[in-house]
Design a protein around this motif. Structure first.
Motif, PDB file in Angstrom:
ATOM      1  N   THR A  38       0.836  -1.202   0.000  1.00  0.00           N
ATOM      2  CA  THR A  38       0.000   0.000   0.000  1.00  0.00           C
ATOM      3  C   THR A  38       0.874   1.256   0.000  1.00  0.00           C
ATOM      4  N   CYS A  39       1.882   1.277   0.859  1.00  0.00           N
ATOM      5  CA  CYS A  39       2.783   2.436   0.915  1.00  0.00           C
ATOM      6  C   CYS A  39       3.565   2.596  -0.388  1.00  0.00           C
ATOM      7  N   SER A  40       3.993   1.488  -0.963  1.00  0.00           N
ATOM      8  CA  SER A  40       4.726   1.546  -2.220  1.00  0.00           C
ATOM      9  C   SER A  40       3.865   2.123  -3.334  1.00  0.00           C
ATOM     10  N   ASN A  41       2.656   1.651  -3.450  1.00  0.00           N
ATOM     11  CA  ASN A  41       1.762   2.166  -4.486  1.00  0.00           C
ATOM     12  C   ASN A  41       1.408   3.626  -4.243  1.00  0.00           C
ATOM     13  N   GLU A  42       1.259   4.015  -2.990  1.00  0.00           N
ATOM     14  CA  GLU A  42       0.961   5.415  -2.668  1.00  0.00           C
ATOM     15  C   GLU A  42       2.147   6.315  -3.020  1.00  0.00           C
ATOM     16  N   ALA A  43       3.350   5.854  -2.752  1.00  0.00           N
ATOM     17  CA  ALA A  43       4.544   6.647  -3.060  1.00  0.00           C
ATOM     18  C   ALA A  43       4.740   6.801  -4.565  1.00  0.00           C
ATOM     19  N   ARG A  45       2.597   7.363  -6.731  1.00  0.00           N
ATOM     20  CA  ARG A  45       1.715   8.401  -7.309  1.00  0.00           C
ATOM     21  C   ARG A  45       2.480   9.679  -7.597  1.00  0.00           C
TER      22      ARG A  45
END
Length: 96
Positions: A38-43, A45
C-alpha cells in the motif's frame, strides 16, 4: 483390528483435514506485506510512470547489494557484471 494405544500426537502432512497452519508470525508477515505494498503504491503516485517502471525493472542491483550486505551472500564478478548489463539493457529499452 489391533488397538492402537499410541499417545503420540498426529503430525501428519495436512491431508487429514483437521490440521491447522501453525505459524505464529503468519498474521504479522501478511499484514506487513499488505502495508508495504500500500505504501509503495501510494509513493509511486508522485513519480512519473516511466520512472516507476524503470525503478521496478532494475531492482536486481539493490537486491544483490542487500544480499551481500545483510545476508553475506557471495556473488562472482560475472554475476555482478551480468546484473549491471541486464539493468542497463532494461533501462535503455524503457527509455527508448
Amino acid at each position: 483390528p489391533a488397538n492402537n494405544n499410541n499417545k503420540t500426537p498426529n503430525k501428519g502432512n495436512g491431508s487429514e483435514g483437521g490440521d491447522k497452519l501453525n505459524h505464529p508470525l503468519l498474521f504479522l508477515t501478511s499484514s506487513t506485506y499488505v502495508i508495504a505494498m500500500t505504501c509503495s503504491n501510494e509513493a509511486l503516485r508522485f513519480v512519473s510512470y516511466p520512472t516507476a517502471v524503470l525503478a521496478k525493472s532494475c531492482k536486481l542491483i539493490p537486491t544483490m547489494i542487500m544480499g551481500w550486505a545483510i545476508e553475506q551472500r557471495k556473488y562472482t564478478v560475472v554475476q555482478w557484471i551480468s546484473a549491471l548489463l541486464i539493468s542497463f539493457g532494461i533501462a535503455i529499452f524503457n527509455l527508448s
